[in-house]
Design an enzyme around this catalytic site. Structure first.
Site, short mmCIF file in Angstrom:
data_model
loop_
_atom_site.label_atom_id
_atom_site.label_comp_id
_atom_site.label_asym_id
_atom_site.label_seq_id
_atom_site.Cartn_x
_atom_site.Cartn_y
_atom_site.Cartn_z
N ARG A 88 0.85 -1.20 0.00
CA ARG A 88 0.00 0.00 0.00
C ARG A 88 0.88 1.25 0.00
O ARG A 88 0.62 2.22 -0.70
CB ARG A 88 -0.96 0.01 1.20
CG ARG A 88 -1.72 1.33 1.30
CD ARG A 88 -2.98 1.31 2.17
NE ARG A 88 -2.98 0.38 3.26
CZ ARG A 88 -2.28 0.54 4.40
NH1 ARG A 88 -1.52 1.61 4.58
NH2 ARG A 88 -2.34 -0.37 5.34
N LYS B 282 -8.87 7.39 -18.82
CA LYS B 282 -9.20 8.00 -20.11
C LYS B 282 -7.99 7.93 -21.05
O LYS B 282 -7.57 6.86 -21.41
CB LYS B 282 -9.71 9.42 -19.87
CG LYS B 282 -10.73 9.53 -18.72
CD LYS B 282 -12.05 8.83 -19.01
CE LYS B 282 -12.96 8.70 -17.78
NZ LYS B 282 -13.25 9.93 -17.08
N TYR C 142 -16.78 17.75 -14.37
CA TYR C 142 -17.10 16.33 -14.41
C TYR C 142 -18.15 16.02 -13.33
O TYR C 142 -17.97 16.40 -12.17
CB TYR C 142 -15.83 15.50 -14.20
CG TYR C 142 -16.11 14.02 -14.19
CD1 TYR C 142 -16.49 13.36 -15.36
CD2 TYR C 142 -16.04 13.28 -13.02
CE1 TYR C 142 -16.78 12.00 -15.35
CE2 TYR C 142 -16.32 11.93 -13.01
CZ TYR C 142 -16.70 11.30 -14.18
OH TYR C 142 -16.99 9.96 -14.16
N ASP D 277 -7.53 19.50 -13.11
CA ASP D 277 -7.88 18.20 -13.66
C ASP D 277 -7.43 18.22 -15.13
O ASP D 277 -8.02 18.91 -15.95
CB ASP D 277 -9.39 17.97 -13.54
CG ASP D 277 -9.81 16.56 -13.97
OD1 ASP D 277 -9.15 16.00 -14.88
OD2 ASP D 277 -10.80 16.04 -13.44
C1 LIG Z 1 -13.68 10.28 -15.75
C2 LIG Z 1 -13.26 11.53 -15.13
C3 LIG Z 1 -13.01 11.61 -13.76
C4 LIG Z 1 -13.22 10.42 -12.82
O1 LIG Z 1 -12.31 9.40 -13.07
P1 LIG Z 1 -12.61 7.82 -12.89
O2 LIG Z 1 -11.36 7.19 -13.36
O3 LIG Z 1 -13.81 7.49 -13.71
O4 LIG Z 1 -12.88 7.60 -11.43
C5 LIG Z 1 -12.55 12.82 -13.25
N1 LIG Z 1 -12.38 13.90 -14.04
C6 LIG Z 1 -12.63 13.85 -15.37
C7 LIG Z 1 -12.41 15.07 -16.20
C8 LIG Z 1 -13.08 12.68 -15.95
O5 LIG Z 1 -13.33 12.65 -17.27
#
Ligand SMILES: *Cc1c(COP(=O)(O)O)cnc(C)c1O
Length: 388
Positions: free
Chosen positions: A46, A195, A98, A170
Site C-alpha cells: 500500500r 481515459k 465532471y 484536472d
Molecule cells: C472520468 C473523469 C473523472 C473520474 O475518473 P474515474 O477514473 O472514472 O474515477 C474525473 N475527471 C474527469 C475530467 C473525468 O473525465
C-alpha cells in the site's frame, strides 16, 4: 529528452536485475527486510510497490511535478486530494465540471464540512467575489467536460498565489502530452488515467501529481493512509498504454478536428463545442497554454428527438460512457455522466437534452464520418416520418 521518447521508454531501463525491457508486474504485497532497521525501499505494497513506483516516477516527470501517486480511479485520486482539506475549508470550483467530482463534493465532502462554490473560473471578477476567508484552493478543469470551456491556467494560478490558495487542475482531457499545468503555476494535477493515459478502455486508474516538498510529503501520507492505491496489474496496463500516448493523441486530435469541422455545416447540428475550431471562445487561450487539442468534443442537435435515433443507429461508434480510448464512444451527458448535477445548474451551463458528447477514437476518419452521417440521416428521416 523529448516527451515522445520518455513515454515510449517508461520503465524500459528500470529492471537492472534481468534487463527486462517491459518492466515486470511485481505481484507481491510483502517485501523481505534484509535485517532489523533495513529495507530494500519496499515494505508493504500500500505504501510503495515496484510496478506502481515505475509508473509514478514517469508521471511525476511527465507533468513536471515532484511526486506522483497512482490511485484506484480518478475519483479515488480526487478523494485523496480533498482529504488534504479540513472541516470548515472552502473550495472554488469550475462551474462546468465532471459530474462525479460535483457529486463527491456535494454528497460526501459537504458532510465533512468542506464546501464549494462553482464559478466561471475564467472570470477574475467571479473568482474574486467567491473568495471567502476560509477559501483554500481553486479546482479547475480545462477544457471542461462536456462543454469544452477553456480556462486560462496562468491567470488562475497567479490570482490563487496572490490570495494564498492552492491551484488544482484536472488535466484528464489533454494529458501532459499537450498541457502541463504545473509549468503554468499549478500545485496539484489530477488525472482520470482511465481515459487518455490508459487509452484502451481497459483500466480504471487515477493519478495525483504534486509540486513542492511539503505538499508531496503530505500527499504521500494521505495516499498511504486512505489506501485507494493502484494495484500492480493495473499499474502495468496503465504504463503500457502510456507508451503510445503521443501517437494516440495526435490521431485523436486530427480525427476530432476533421469531424468537428464536418459537423459544423451539417443540417442536423446547431452547435459544435471544440476549442480547435477558430470560432470557439477559448481557441486563443487553448493555443497559448496547450500544444494541441483533446479528442473529445460535444455538439447540439437541432431537435432533441434526433438523440435517441442517432444513438440507436451508430454502428462503428459505440453508445457508451467514458472517453479517451482508442475506440470511439458517444454519450448523452444529461442522462449519463452529468445526471447528478441539478437540472437548473445543467441548463444554466448548457448541458441540456440536445447535447451529445463524442470521444473520437483512432479509427480511420472516413469510417467515422460515414457512420455519423448515416446515423444523422436516419435520425432526420425518423423525425420527419413522425410529422407526416
Ligand atoms: C472520468 C473523469 C473523472 C473520474 O475518473 P474515474 O477514473 O472514472 O474515477 C474525473 N475527471 C474527469 C475530467 C473525468 O473525465
Amino acid at each position: 529528452m523529448k516527451i515522445e521518447s520518455r513515454l515510449a521508454q517508461i520503465g524500459s531501463q528500470k529492471d537492472t536485475v534481468t534487463g527486462a525491457v517491459s518492466f515486470p508486474i511485481y505481484q507481491s504485497t510483502a517485501f523481505r527486510h534484509p535485517a532489523l532497521g533495513e529495507s530494500t525501499g519496499f515494505d508493504y505494497a500500500r505504501t510503495k510497490s515496484p510496478t506502481r513506483s515505475v509508473l509514478e516516477e514517469a508521471v511525476a516527470q511527465l507533468e513536471s511535478g515532484d511526486a506522483a501517486f497512482a490511485c484506484s480511479s480518478g475519483m479515488a485520486a480526487l478523494q485523496t486530494i480533498f482529504a488534504y482539506f479540513s472541516s470548515g475549508d472552502h473550495l472554488i470550483v469550475s462551474l462546468d465540471l465532471y459530474g462525479g467530482t460535483y457529486r463527491l463534493l456535494e454528497r460526501v465532502m459537504s458532510r465533512f464540512g468542506v464546501t464549494a462554490t462553482y464559478v466561471d473560473t475564467n472570470s477574475l471578477d467571479d473568482l474574486q467575489s467567491s473568495l471567502l476567508t476560509n477559501t483554500k484552493a481553486v479546482l479547475i478543469e480545462t477544457p471542461t467536460n462536456p462543454l469544452m470551456m477553456v480556462t486560462d491556467i496562468e491567470k488562475v494560478t497567479s490570482w490563487a498565489k496572490a490570495n494564498g490558495l492552492l491551484t488544482i487542475v484536472d488535466n484528464t482531457l489533454l494529458t501532459p502530452y499537450y498541457q502541463r499545468p504545473i509549468e503554468l503555476g499549478a500545485d496539484i494535477v489530477i488525472h482520470s488515467a482511465t481515459k487518455y493515459l490508459g487509452g484502451h478502455n481497459d483500466v480504471l486508474a487515477g493519478l495525483i501529481v504534486t509540486k513542492g516538498e511539503s505538499l508531496s510529503q503530505e500527499m504521500a501520507i494521505l495516499h498511504n493512509s486512505i489506501g485507494a492505491v493502484l494495484g500492480p496489474q493495473d499499474s502495468f496496463l496503465l504504463a503500457r498504454g502510456m507508451k503510445t500516448l503521443a501517437l494516440r493523441m495526435e490521431r485523436h486530435q486530427s480525427n476530432a478536428t476533421a469531424i468537428a469541422n464536418h459537423l459544423v455545416t451539417h443540417p442536423a447540428i446547431s452547435e459544435v463545442f471544440y476549442p480547435a475550431l477558430k470560432a470557439h471562445p477559448g481557441h486563443d487561450i487553448q493555443n497559448k497554454q496547450a500544444s494541441g487539442n483533446t479528442g473529445i468534443f460535444s455538439f447540439k442537435v437541432k431537435d432533441a428527438r434526433y438523440v435517441a435515433p442517432i444513438l440507436r443507429h451508430v454502428k462503428l461508434i459505440a453508445f457508451a460512457e467514458s472517453l479517451g480510448g482508442v475506440e470511439s464512444l458517444m454519450t448523452y451527458p444529461a442522462v449519463q455522466t452529468h445526471a447528478d448535477i441539478p437540472l437548473e445548474i445543467r441548463q444554466a451551463i448548457g448541458v441540456d437534452d440536445r447535447l451529445l458528447r463524442f470521444s473520437v477514437g483512432i479509427e480511420h476518419v472516413d469510417d467515422l464520418i460515414a457512420d455519423l452521417d448515416q446515423a444523422l440521416a436516419a435520425a432526420i428521416e425518423e423525425v420527419q416520418n413522425i410529422h407526416s
